[in-house]
Scaffold this active site. Sequence first.
Site, mmCIF file in Angstrom:
data_model
loop_
_atom_site.group_PDB
_atom_site.id
_atom_site.type_symbol
_atom_site.label_atom_id
_atom_site.label_comp_id
_atom_site.label_asym_id
_atom_site.label_seq_id
_atom_site.Cartn_x
_atom_site.Cartn_y
_atom_site.Cartn_z
ATOM 1 N N GLU A 236 19.113 -23.646 9.820
ATOM 2 C CA GLU A 236 20.142 -23.311 8.237
ATOM 3 C C GLU A 236 19.492 -23.545 7.122
ATOM 4 O O GLU A 236 18.655 -25.231 7.398
ATOM 5 C CB GLU A 236 21.141 -24.521 9.280
ATOM 6 C CG GLU A 236 22.098 -24.053 10.380
ATOM 7 C CD GLU A 236 22.681 -23.826 10.469
ATOM 8 O OE1 GLU A 236 22.953 -22.637 9.346
ATOM 9 O OE2 GLU A 236 23.012 -22.794 11.352
ATOM 10 N N CYS A 270 24.524 -27.413 0.796
ATOM 11 C CA CYS A 270 24.299 -26.082 0.983
ATOM 12 C C CYS A 270 25.236 -25.344 1.114
ATOM 13 O O CYS A 270 25.764 -24.508 0.344
ATOM 14 C CB CYS A 270 23.608 -26.146 1.989
ATOM 15 S SG CYS A 270 25.004 -26.962 3.344
HETATM 16 P P1 NAD Z 1 13.560 -30.238 2.846
HETATM 17 O O1 NAD Z 1 13.656 -28.583 3.448
HETATM 18 O O2 NAD Z 1 12.661 -30.815 2.231
HETATM 19 O O3 NAD Z 1 13.247 -30.977 4.551
HETATM 20 C C1 NAD Z 1 14.023 -30.964 5.557
HETATM 21 C C2 NAD Z 1 13.452 -31.817 6.945
HETATM 22 O O4 NAD Z 1 12.699 -31.168 7.540
HETATM 23 C C3 NAD Z 1 13.085 -33.402 6.272
HETATM 24 O O5 NAD Z 1 13.173 -34.149 7.435
HETATM 25 C C4 NAD Z 1 11.769 -33.037 6.458
HETATM 26 O O6 NAD Z 1 11.027 -33.863 6.967
HETATM 27 C C5 NAD Z 1 11.406 -31.880 7.582
HETATM 28 N N1 NAD Z 1 10.308 -31.191 7.468
HETATM 29 C C6 NAD Z 1 9.126 -31.376 6.131
HETATM 30 N N2 NAD Z 1 8.262 -30.657 5.762
HETATM 31 C C7 NAD Z 1 8.431 -30.159 7.312
HETATM 32 C C8 NAD Z 1 7.271 -29.277 8.458
HETATM 33 N N3 NAD Z 1 6.072 -28.594 7.975
HETATM 34 N N4 NAD Z 1 7.931 -29.044 9.512
HETATM 35 C C9 NAD Z 1 8.723 -29.463 9.896
HETATM 36 N N5 NAD Z 1 9.488 -30.602 8.887
HETATM 37 C C10 NAD Z 1 9.118 -30.430 8.223
HETATM 38 O O7 NAD Z 1 15.272 -30.154 2.942
HETATM 39 P P2 NAD Z 1 16.160 -31.438 1.944
HETATM 40 O O8 NAD Z 1 15.846 -31.518 0.702
HETATM 41 O O9 NAD Z 1 15.928 -32.315 2.967
HETATM 42 O O10 NAD Z 1 16.849 -30.680 2.670
HETATM 43 C C11 NAD Z 1 18.155 -29.870 1.079
HETATM 44 C C12 NAD Z 1 17.682 -28.642 1.891
HETATM 45 O O11 NAD Z 1 18.820 -28.621 3.097
HETATM 46 C C13 NAD Z 1 18.526 -27.910 0.724
HETATM 47 O O12 NAD Z 1 18.200 -26.606 0.935
HETATM 48 C C14 NAD Z 1 19.962 -27.184 1.060
HETATM 49 O O13 NAD Z 1 20.894 -25.645 0.948
HETATM 50 C C15 NAD Z 1 19.574 -27.511 3.156
HETATM 51 N N6 NAD Z 1 21.024 -27.588 3.513
HETATM 52 C C16 NAD Z 1 21.387 -26.583 4.474
HETATM 53 C C17 NAD Z 1 22.520 -26.918 5.677
HETATM 54 C C18 NAD Z 1 22.763 -26.336 6.000
HETATM 55 O O14 NAD Z 1 23.761 -25.531 7.659
HETATM 56 N N7 NAD Z 1 23.257 -24.700 5.987
HETATM 57 C C19 NAD Z 1 22.627 -27.966 5.665
HETATM 58 C C20 NAD Z 1 22.540 -29.283 4.999
HETATM 59 C C21 NAD Z 1 21.553 -28.800 3.816
#
Ligand code: NAD
Length: 492
Positions: A236, A270
Site C-alpha cells: 500500500e 496517501c
Molecule cells: P516509509 O516508506 O518511509 O516507511 C514506512 C515503513 O517502512 C516504516 O515503518 C519504516 O521504518 C519501514 N522501512 C524503512 N526502510 C525499510 C526497509 N528497507 N525494509 C522494511 N521496512 C522499511 O513511509 P512513511 O514516510 O512512513 O509513510 C508515508 C508514505 O506512506 C507516503 O508515501 C504515503 O502515501 C504512504 N501511505 C500509503 C498508504 C496506503 O494505504 N496506500 C497509507 C498511508 C501512507
Amino acid sequence: MPTRAKTFDSHYPVTGDAIGTFPIHTDADVRVAVAQARIASDKWVALGFRGRKKVLLAWSKLLMERIEECTALISMETGKPVSDAKLEASLAAGHLAWAARHAQEVMRTSHRSPGAVMANMSATVERSPVGVVGVIGPWNYPIFTPMGSIAYALAAGNTVVFKPSEFTPGVGVWLARTFAEVAPFSNIFLCVTGLGDTGRALCEAHVDKLAFTGSTKTAMVVAATCAKTMTPVVLECGGKDPVIVAHDADIKRAAENSIWSSMSNGGQTCIGAERIYVVESVADEFIAAMLDAVKNIKPGEPGVGNYGPATMPKQLEIIQSHIKDALKSGGRAIYGGAKSVKDPYVEPVILVDVPEDSMAMQDETFGPTIIINRVKNVDEAIILSNASRYGLGASVWSKRQGKKIAAQLHCGMVAINSTISFAAVASVPFGGVKDSGYGRIHGPEGILEFTYARTIVRARFQLPITFTSFKRTAGNDKLIIKLTRLLNGRFG
Ligand code: NAD
C-alpha cells in the site's frame, strides 16, 4: 558485561522534544517474535471464528473506551489535532469490528462444479489463514493505516508481528498492549520497534505474508527483500490522487471537500487530493470557491491549528522543492507560495496552471498544497488523471456523469461527489494500481488477502473407466478425446 540494547526516541513534531524511548529490535529479536507468533498460531486458529470474533470485538470496544488515551498519544507522536486522531481511531475500531464479524462468511468453503468428465467428484475450495503476517506501517495515520492489515489478518486466523513507523512507535506498542488485555493467550499480536533495519529484518524473518504500507521507494526495497524468501507481499504505497470537477459539479461542495482532502493532516494523506482538473467553463467559479474555503485554514499545534506540523521534518524540503519547481516551470501561486514552508508548519498553498511534467504534478508532495489545472473537457481530465505513475484513489465531482468518469480512471478507488469516502466503508477493498502498490486491505478482499485457497477434490464414487492409472486403455484414450470434442472443452 552484557551490552545494553540500542534505543531510539520518538518526538513531538511541534517542538522536536523527545517523548519516548524504544528498543531497536535486532534481527534476532524479530526472529524470536516471529517464532513466538508461529507457536501461538495453532491455538489462534483452533479458537475458531466465533472465539476470534469475541476477542477482536472486545479489542475494538477497548479501543473506543480508551480513545482519549490513544488519541492523546497519536496527537503527541504526529502533531495532528486530537479531533483528527479521534476520527482515525474510530474508523480503525470500526474496521476491526467489521473484519471480526465477517471473516467466517467471507472464508466459508465454496462448492464448485466438477464438470461433466469429473462428475463423480465433489470439488470444494477452502480458505486457510497464511500463518504469521508481518505488518510494516507508516506514521501518517498510525492506527488507521496498519489496522487495515492487522485487523483483517487477525480475523482471518493469522497471528501478526507489527513494526510501526519509527515516528510513531508508541502507538504500535500501545496497540499491542491493549490487545494483550483482551487476548486469551500471548503472542497473537506482537509489536517490534526500530528503524528501517528492523523492518528489513521482518521481511527476512520468513513470515508467511508481509503487508507493507509506506512510500513507493521503500515498497520496492521491501518487495525485493521479500522475494529472496518467496514471502508474498501486499504493498500500500503513495499516490498523486486527482480530482475531476465537471461542468455539472456542485462547485461549493467540491471546493470545500478538496480543500479538506488536500490540507487536512497537513496534506500527509496517501489518498489526499494532490491535483485538480477543472473543466474550463466552471474553472473561475471553482477557483473562487477554493480561495473562499481556504481563507480561514491555518496550521498550528494540537488545539490551535486546523492541521499540525510536518510529522517527518525531511518532508519540508520536498514540499518546498515541489512548490519552487512548479513556479519556475510556469505555474502560479494564487494562495501562499514557497515562503509558506515555515518549519515545522506549512501554510496552505494553492497553485494553478502548473505544467504536467513538473515535479509537483508527477511526484507525491505530501504537504498542504493543491494544484488546480484547467481542462477543455472531462475527457482531457480523464487522460491527464491517468497519465501518472500512481493509481491509488481519485475523486469525481459531477451530478450526472460520475459513474461514467469513474469507470475510466486507472486507480484502485474512486469517490463520487465525496472525498476519501471509500476508506470509511469497511465492506469495500482499499488499495492501488501501478506505483501505488498491489494487493488489497479492507472488505472481503482484505480478509482473503491474508488467506490461501486450498482445493479439495473428492471421489464420491468410482467410474468404471479410469484415466489416472497405468491400466488406462486405448479405448479410454479415445473416449477422453471424443468427450473433449463433444463438450468443446467445457469441463467446468
Ligand atoms: P516509509 O516508506 O518511509 O516507511 C514506512 C515503513 O517502512 C516504516 O515503518 C519504516 O521504518 C519501514 N522501512 C524503512 N526502510 C525499510 C526497509 N528497507 N525494509 C522494511 N521496512 C522499511 O513511509 P512513511 O514516510 O512512513 O509513510 C508515508 C508514505 O506512506 C507516503 O508515501 C504515503 O502515501 C504512504 N501511505 C500509503 C498508504 C496506503 O494505504 N496506500 C497509507 C498511508 C501512507
